[in-house]
Design a protein around this motif. Structure first.
Motif, PDB file in Angstrom:
ATOM      1  N   LYS A  60     -14.857  -4.654  10.402  1.00  0.00           N
ATOM      2  CA  LYS A  60     -15.660  -5.844  10.123  1.00  0.00           C
ATOM      3  C   LYS A  60     -15.214  -6.477   8.805  1.00  0.00           C
ATOM      4  O   LYS A  60     -15.972  -6.573   7.844  1.00  0.00           O
ATOM      5  CB  LYS A  60     -17.132  -5.488  10.080  1.00  0.00           C
ATOM      6  N   VAL A  61     -13.938  -6.887   8.797  1.00  0.00           N
ATOM      7  CA  VAL A  61     -13.361  -7.593   7.654  1.00  0.00           C
ATOM      8  C   VAL A  61     -12.589  -8.797   8.186  1.00  0.00           C
ATOM      9  O   VAL A  61     -12.200  -8.829   9.353  1.00  0.00           O
ATOM     10  CB  VAL A  61     -12.412  -6.689   6.828  1.00  0.00           C
ATOM     11  N   GLN A  62     -12.409  -9.790   7.316  1.00  0.00           N
ATOM     12  CA  GLN A  62     -11.657 -10.979   7.685  1.00  0.00           C
ATOM     13  C   GLN A  62     -10.400 -11.040   6.822  1.00  0.00           C
ATOM     14  O   GLN A  62     -10.467 -10.796   5.621  1.00  0.00           O
ATOM     15  CB  GLN A  62     -12.466 -12.261   7.444  1.00  0.00           C
ATOM     16  N   ALA A  63      -9.283 -11.384   7.445  1.00  0.00           N
ATOM     17  CA  ALA A  63      -8.021 -11.538   6.720  1.00  0.00           C
ATOM     18  C   ALA A  63      -7.554 -12.972   6.868  1.00  0.00           C
ATOM     19  O   ALA A  63      -7.605 -13.540   7.961  1.00  0.00           O
ATOM     20  CB  ALA A  63      -6.975 -10.579   7.272  1.00  0.00           C
ATOM     21  N   LEU A  95     -13.208  -2.328   3.122  1.00  0.00           N
ATOM     22  CA  LEU A  95     -11.974  -2.808   2.507  1.00  0.00           C
ATOM     23  C   LEU A  95     -11.008  -1.648   2.267  1.00  0.00           C
ATOM     24  O   LEU A  95      -9.797  -1.785   2.472  1.00  0.00           O
ATOM     25  CB  LEU A  95     -12.269  -3.530   1.195  1.00  0.00           C
ATOM     26  N   GLN A  96     -11.541  -0.500   1.858  1.00  0.00           N
ATOM     27  CA  GLN A  96     -10.679   0.662   1.647  1.00  0.00           C
ATOM     28  C   GLN A  96     -10.079   1.150   2.968  1.00  0.00           C
ATOM     29  O   GLN A  96      -8.922   1.566   3.023  1.00  0.00           O
ATOM     30  CB  GLN A  96     -11.457   1.765   0.945  1.00  0.00           C
ATOM     31  N   ASP A  97     -10.863   1.054   4.045  1.00  0.00           N
ATOM     32  CA  ASP A  97     -10.331   1.399   5.372  1.00  0.00           C
ATOM     33  C   ASP A  97      -9.212   0.435   5.765  1.00  0.00           C
ATOM     34  O   ASP A  97      -8.207   0.836   6.360  1.00  0.00           O
ATOM     35  CB  ASP A  97     -11.443   1.366   6.423  1.00  0.00           C
ATOM     36  N   ALA A  98      -9.393  -0.846   5.446  1.00  0.00           N
ATOM     37  CA  ALA A  98      -8.369  -1.850   5.755  1.00  0.00           C
ATOM     38  C   ALA A  98      -7.086  -1.566   4.971  1.00  0.00           C
ATOM     39  O   ALA A  98      -5.979  -1.699   5.508  1.00  0.00           O
ATOM     40  CB  ALA A  98      -8.889  -3.251   5.445  1.00  0.00           C
ATOM     41  N   ILE A  99      -7.221  -1.158   3.708  1.00  0.00           N
ATOM     42  CA  ILE A  99      -6.043  -0.823   2.897  1.00  0.00           C
ATOM     43  C   ILE A  99      -5.291   0.340   3.534  1.00  0.00           C
ATOM     44  O   ILE A  99      -4.063   0.305   3.675  1.00  0.00           O
ATOM     45  CB  ILE A  99      -6.446  -0.481   1.441  1.00  0.00           C
ATOM     46  N   GLN A 100      -6.009   1.381   3.937  1.00  0.00           N
ATOM     47  CA  GLN A 100      -5.370   2.541   4.564  1.00  0.00           C
ATOM     48  C   GLN A 100      -4.676   2.155   5.865  1.00  0.00           C
ATOM     49  O   GLN A 100      -3.570   2.631   6.159  1.00  0.00           O
ATOM     50  CB  GLN A 100      -6.395   3.652   4.810  1.00  0.00           C
ATOM     51  N   VAL A 156      -3.401  -0.815   6.689  1.00  0.00           N
ATOM     52  CA  VAL A 156      -2.189  -1.591   6.403  1.00  0.00           C
ATOM     53  C   VAL A 156      -1.098  -0.685   5.845  1.00  0.00           C
ATOM     54  O   VAL A 156       0.069  -0.815   6.212  1.00  0.00           O
ATOM     55  CB  VAL A 156      -2.504  -2.760   5.434  1.00  0.00           C
ATOM     56  N   LYS A 157      -1.468   0.277   4.997  1.00  0.00           N
ATOM     57  CA  LYS A 157      -0.473   1.214   4.452  1.00  0.00           C
ATOM     58  C   LYS A 157       0.191   2.017   5.564  1.00  0.00           C
ATOM     59  O   LYS A 157       1.397   2.264   5.523  1.00  0.00           O
ATOM     60  CB  LYS A 157      -1.123   2.174   3.454  1.00  0.00           C
ATOM     61  N   LYS A 158      -0.599   2.440   6.560  1.00  0.00           N
ATOM     62  CA  LYS A 158      -0.045   3.211   7.673  1.00  0.00           C
ATOM     63  C   LYS A 158       0.831   2.345   8.573  1.00  0.00           C
ATOM     64  O   LYS A 158       1.858   2.788   9.055  1.00  0.00           O
ATOM     65  CB  LYS A 158      -1.170   3.818   8.521  1.00  0.00           C
ATOM     66  N   SER A 159       0.418   1.106   8.793  1.00  0.00           N
ATOM     67  CA  SER A 159       1.095   0.240   9.761  1.00  0.00           C
ATOM     68  C   SER A 159       2.366  -0.399   9.223  1.00  0.00           C
ATOM     69  O   SER A 159       3.335  -0.561   9.964  1.00  0.00           O
ATOM     70  CB  SER A 159       0.147  -0.871  10.220  1.00  0.00           C
ATOM     71  N   ILE A 160       2.374  -0.791   7.964  1.00  0.00           N
ATOM     72  CA  ILE A 160       3.523  -1.492   7.378  1.00  0.00           C
ATOM     73  C   ILE A 160       4.205  -0.548   6.396  1.00  0.00           C
ATOM     74  O   ILE A 160       3.755  -0.383   5.272  1.00  0.00           O
ATOM     75  CB  ILE A 160       3.083  -2.779   6.630  1.00  0.00           C
ATOM     76  N   ILE A 209      -2.906  -7.046  12.750  1.00  0.00           N
ATOM     77  CA  ILE A 209      -3.249  -5.613  12.692  1.00  0.00           C
ATOM     78  C   ILE A 209      -4.706  -5.439  12.297  1.00  0.00           C
ATOM     79  O   ILE A 209      -5.433  -4.637  12.890  1.00  0.00           O
ATOM     80  CB  ILE A 209      -2.319  -4.875  11.704  1.00  0.00           C
ATOM     81  N   ILE A 210      -5.138  -6.199  11.296  1.00  0.00           N
ATOM     82  CA  ILE A 210      -6.526  -6.077  10.819  1.00  0.00           C
ATOM     83  C   ILE A 210      -7.509  -6.550  11.873  1.00  0.00           C
ATOM     84  O   ILE A 210      -8.543  -5.918  12.112  1.00  0.00           O
ATOM     85  CB  ILE A 210      -6.700  -6.832   9.484  1.00  0.00           C
ATOM     86  N   LYS A 211      -7.184  -7.658  12.554  1.00  0.00           N
ATOM     87  CA  LYS A 211      -8.090  -8.167  13.595  1.00  0.00           C
ATOM     88  C   LYS A 211      -8.163  -7.219  14.789  1.00  0.00           C
ATOM     89  O   LYS A 211      -9.229  -7.017  15.365  1.00  0.00           O
ATOM     90  CB  LYS A 211      -7.654  -9.558  14.051  1.00  0.00           C
ATOM     91  N   ASP A 212      -7.022  -6.634  15.158  1.00  0.00           N
ATOM     92  CA  ASP A 212      -6.997  -5.723  16.306  1.00  0.00           C
ATOM     93  C   ASP A 212      -7.700  -4.402  16.024  1.00  0.00           C
ATOM     94  O   ASP A 212      -8.074  -3.681  16.939  1.00  0.00           O
ATOM     95  CB  ASP A 212      -5.552  -5.442  16.742  1.00  0.00           C
TER      96      ASP A 212
END
Length: 161
Positions: free
Chosen positions: A118-121, A138-143, A145-149, A111-114
């Motif tokens: 510009k973050v690495q998981a 990073l805060q965008d990535a948190i949001q 993941v919260k929406k997706s999972i 999900i993060i890569k797609d």
């Protein structure tokens, strides 16, 4: 480089407290008078004993309420099948899931890569570490993941600058 970890943890002490409260309530309730209904705990595996299927569902209902009040997300609980034991008694095992499973971790990384952020998981055991150049990413990535999972309880911790 800023980073944070995606984990799924449950405090064992809170589970123990919820089990003790459940046993106390079940022992004092009128509808369980003379019944052998109880919950036993071994680490993160709970076993519910009762006289019949109906009473097992009643004990599970009490247990779920106690877990919620103690701040434990009941999405991390996996119910086993109801088994018959001696006579007309039944039991059911419950597993409290902790840690991010490999399949879910791979899904989070995908999900993060797609997302083209510009973050690495990366998967590190039972956690997923996310690193990026800026805190906002990073805060965008948190949001994201919260929406997706939404079907599994995740915590975001170990935030480092």
């Amino acid at each position: 480089m800023p980073s944070f970890d995606i984990v799924s943890e449950v405090e064992k002490q809170e589970v123990k407290n919820a089990v003790e409260q459940t046993n106390k309530e079940v022992s004092t309730r009128f509808d369980f008078k003379g019944s052998d209904a109880r919950v036993e705990q071994a680490e993160y595996v709970l076993t519910v004993f009762a006289d019949d299927d109906f009473k097992i569902t009643q004990v599970l209902d009490v247990l779920n309420n106690k877990l919620i009040k103690r701040g434990i997300d009941i999405k991390c609980i996996e119910l086993g099948k109801i088994e018959k034991i001696s006579g007309n008694k039944v039991k059911q095992s419950i597993t409290v899931k902790t840690g991010v499973e490999t399949e879910l971790a791979k899904k989070i990384v995908r999900i993060i890569k797609d997302s083209k952020l510009k973050v690495q998981a990366s998967i590190q055991g039972e956690t997923v570490r996310v690193t990026g150049a800026k805190r906002d990413l990073l805060q965008d990535a948190i949001q994201l993941v919260k929406k997706s999972i939404g079907d599994f309880p995740l915590q975001f911790g170990n935030f480092r600058e």
